[in-house]
Design a protein around this motif. Structure first.
Motif, PDB file in Angstrom:
ATOM      1  N   TYR A  33       0.843  -1.193   0.000  1.00 27.37           N
ATOM      2  CA  TYR A  33       0.000   0.000   0.000  1.00 27.37           C
ATOM      3  C   TYR A  33       0.881   1.246   0.000  1.00 27.37           C
ATOM      4  O   TYR A  33       1.980   1.258   0.547  1.00 27.37           O
ATOM      5  CB  TYR A  33      -0.897   0.019   1.239  1.00 27.37           C
ATOM      6  N   ASN A  52      -3.022   6.546   3.638  1.00 31.77           N
ATOM      7  CA  ASN A  52      -2.623   5.207   3.231  1.00 31.77           C
ATOM      8  C   ASN A  52      -3.624   4.723   2.191  1.00 31.77           C
ATOM      9  O   ASN A  52      -4.810   4.590   2.476  1.00 31.77           O
ATOM     10  CB  ASN A  52      -2.586   4.261   4.439  1.00 31.77           C
ATOM     11  N   SER A  54      -5.077   1.932  -0.288  1.00 37.05           N
ATOM     12  CA  SER A  54      -5.127   0.496  -0.554  1.00 37.05           C
ATOM     13  C   SER A  54      -5.200   0.254  -2.065  1.00 37.05           C
ATOM     14  O   SER A  54      -5.371   1.181  -2.861  1.00 37.05           O
ATOM     15  CB  SER A  54      -6.346  -0.119   0.131  1.00 37.05           C
ATOM     16  N   HIS A  55      -5.107  -1.003  -2.435  1.00 38.71           N
ATOM     17  CA  HIS A  55      -5.194  -1.347  -3.858  1.00 38.71           C
ATOM     18  C   HIS A  55      -6.578  -1.051  -4.424  1.00 38.71           C
ATOM     19  O   HIS A  55      -6.725  -0.852  -5.632  1.00 38.71           O
ATOM     20  CB  HIS A  55      -4.880  -2.842  -4.052  1.00 38.71           C
ATOM     21  N   TYR A  57      -8.489   1.573  -3.751  1.00 34.95           N
ATOM     22  CA  TYR A  57      -8.813   2.996  -3.881  1.00 34.95           C
ATOM     23  C   TYR A  57      -8.956   3.358  -5.364  1.00 34.95           C
ATOM     24  O   TYR A  57      -8.172   2.880  -6.175  1.00 34.95           O
ATOM     25  CB  TYR A  57      -7.697   3.834  -3.245  1.00 34.95           C
ATOM     26  N   ASP A  63      -7.189   5.223   4.217  1.00 36.89           N
ATOM     27  CA  ASP A  63      -6.925   5.422   5.635  1.00 36.89           C
ATOM     28  C   ASP A  63      -6.296   6.806   5.781  1.00 36.89           C
ATOM     29  O   ASP A  63      -5.269   7.094   5.150  1.00 36.89           O
ATOM     30  CB  ASP A  63      -5.945   4.373   6.171  1.00 36.89           C
ATOM     31  N   HIS A 136      -6.156  -4.787   9.832  1.00 34.05           N
ATOM     32  CA  HIS A 136      -4.772  -4.681   9.383  1.00 34.05           C
ATOM     33  C   HIS A 136      -4.163  -3.390   9.910  1.00 34.05           C
ATOM     34  O   HIS A 136      -4.882  -2.429  10.219  1.00 34.05           O
ATOM     35  CB  HIS A 136      -4.660  -4.714   7.850  1.00 34.05           C
ATOM     36  N   TYR A 138      -1.085  -1.290   8.384  1.00 33.29           N
ATOM     37  CA  TYR A 138      -0.043  -1.139   7.376  1.00 33.29           C
ATOM     38  C   TYR A 138       0.607   0.250   7.423  1.00 33.29           C
ATOM     39  O   TYR A 138       1.822   0.387   7.301  1.00 33.29           O
ATOM     40  CB  TYR A 138      -0.616  -1.346   5.973  1.00 33.29           C
ATOM     41  N   LYS A 163      -1.328  -8.012   8.914  1.00 33.33           N
ATOM     42  CA  LYS A 163      -2.717  -8.465   8.808  1.00 33.33           C
ATOM     43  C   LYS A 163      -2.828  -9.841   9.433  1.00 33.33           C
ATOM     44  O   LYS A 163      -2.226 -10.792   8.925  1.00 33.33           O
ATOM     45  CB  LYS A 163      -3.139  -8.502   7.338  1.00 33.33           C
ATOM     46  N   LYS A 189     -10.365   0.253   8.810  1.00 29.97           N
ATOM     47  CA  LYS A 189     -11.349  -0.654   8.223  1.00 29.97           C
ATOM     48  C   LYS A 189     -12.108  -1.351   9.340  1.00 29.97           C
ATOM     49  O   LYS A 189     -13.331  -1.473   9.309  1.00 29.97           O
ATOM     50  CB  LYS A 189     -10.654  -1.689   7.330  1.00 29.97           C
TER      51      LYS A 189
END
Length: 257
Positions: A33, A52, A54-55, A57, A63, A136, A138, A163, A189
């Motif tokens: 990420y 942050n 994520s894939h 987005y 985040d 998670h 990250y 995670k 999340k």
């Protein structure tokens, strides 16, 4: 936009290289990420918007959390809750980072208020230990904030990123509650306090950790950032907390050989 030195900071430049390799089709392995920080000067006050991505987005919310060294814990909590609520109200299929920045520029002044220094009345407070579970962990910015705030409040314990994510905090009830209120106000999340323990007597053996640190238990499954549960269990056993593993994860522990 944000082209001046220091305005936009990528936490790990290697991630950008991984993203470029993936986009060019040279690998099918998903990159980590993307962690970045936008530094904003608003009404002569420095705000950091930590992001942050994520894939998923922009189909999934980023985040995010905001930092300003002049805001107290409650002001931080209110600001982060409100900006999280604002982002959640936007259409999920459209990028929202610029909208979040604009919202912060328009509303940041509402959270900067002069506070009267409060004197804490010393009293014999109950000692507690919270076991906090996250889907998670990250974001490097979040991980830094988790540790820094624990040090500021003299809280002991540890944070296991990856995670799933696991955090243990222990200290006085007021300090642990202050830490928890501030951290959970960030955009997660899923995060919740799964188990709380309270010192029932005046025993000096309640606190199991001497400091607060991030603990990474390396696993060969680097792609998914899963931690080595056997190493975690060994760490818990070393700190007389092995009993908590089954209550948190729902399975019996297996020590790493």
């Amino acid at each position: 936009m944000f082209c001046n030195p220091g305005e936009l900071r990528v936490e790990d430049l290697n991630v950008l290289a991984h993203i470029n390799v993936f986009v060019d089709g040279r690998t099918q392995e998903l990159p980590p990420y993307l962690d970045l920080t936008v530094n904003l000067l608003i009404d002569n006050q420095k705000f950091e918007l930590c992001i942050n991505l994520s894939h998923e987005y922009p189909d999934a919310e980023p985040d995010t959390f905001v930092r300003n060294h002049k805001l107290n814990k409650q002001q931080h909590a209110n600001l982060n809750k409100d900006i999280t609520d604002y982002i959640a109200s936007l259409n999920r299929s459209e990028p929202c980072i610029f909208s979040a920045i604009s919202w912060l520029q328009d509303n940041a002044h509402n959270y900067i208020v002069e506070e009267v220094e409060e004197q804490r009345i010393e009293k014999n407070e109950t000692l507690v230990r919270y076991w906090i579970y996250s889907h998670h962990i990250y974001s490097k910015s979040k991980r830094r904030e988790i540790v820094d705030l624990a040090h500021k409040l003299n809280i002991t314990g540890f944070c296991m990123p990856g995670k799933p994510g696991l955090i243990c905090i222990e200290g006085t009830t007021s300090d642990c509650n202050d830490w928890w209120q501030s951290i959970k106000s960030m955009n997660w999340k899923r995060i919740f306090c799964k188990i709380s323990e309270e010192c029932k007597d005046s025993s000096d053996n309640f606190l199991k950790f001497r400091a607060f640190d991030e603990k990474v238990f390396q696993n060969n499954n680097i792609k998914n950032n899963h931690m080595d549960m056997g190493e975690l269990f060994k760490f818990l056993e070393d700190h007389q907390c092995g009993y908590i593993f089954k209550d948190i994860f729902g399975v019996e522990a297996k020590s790493s050989s």
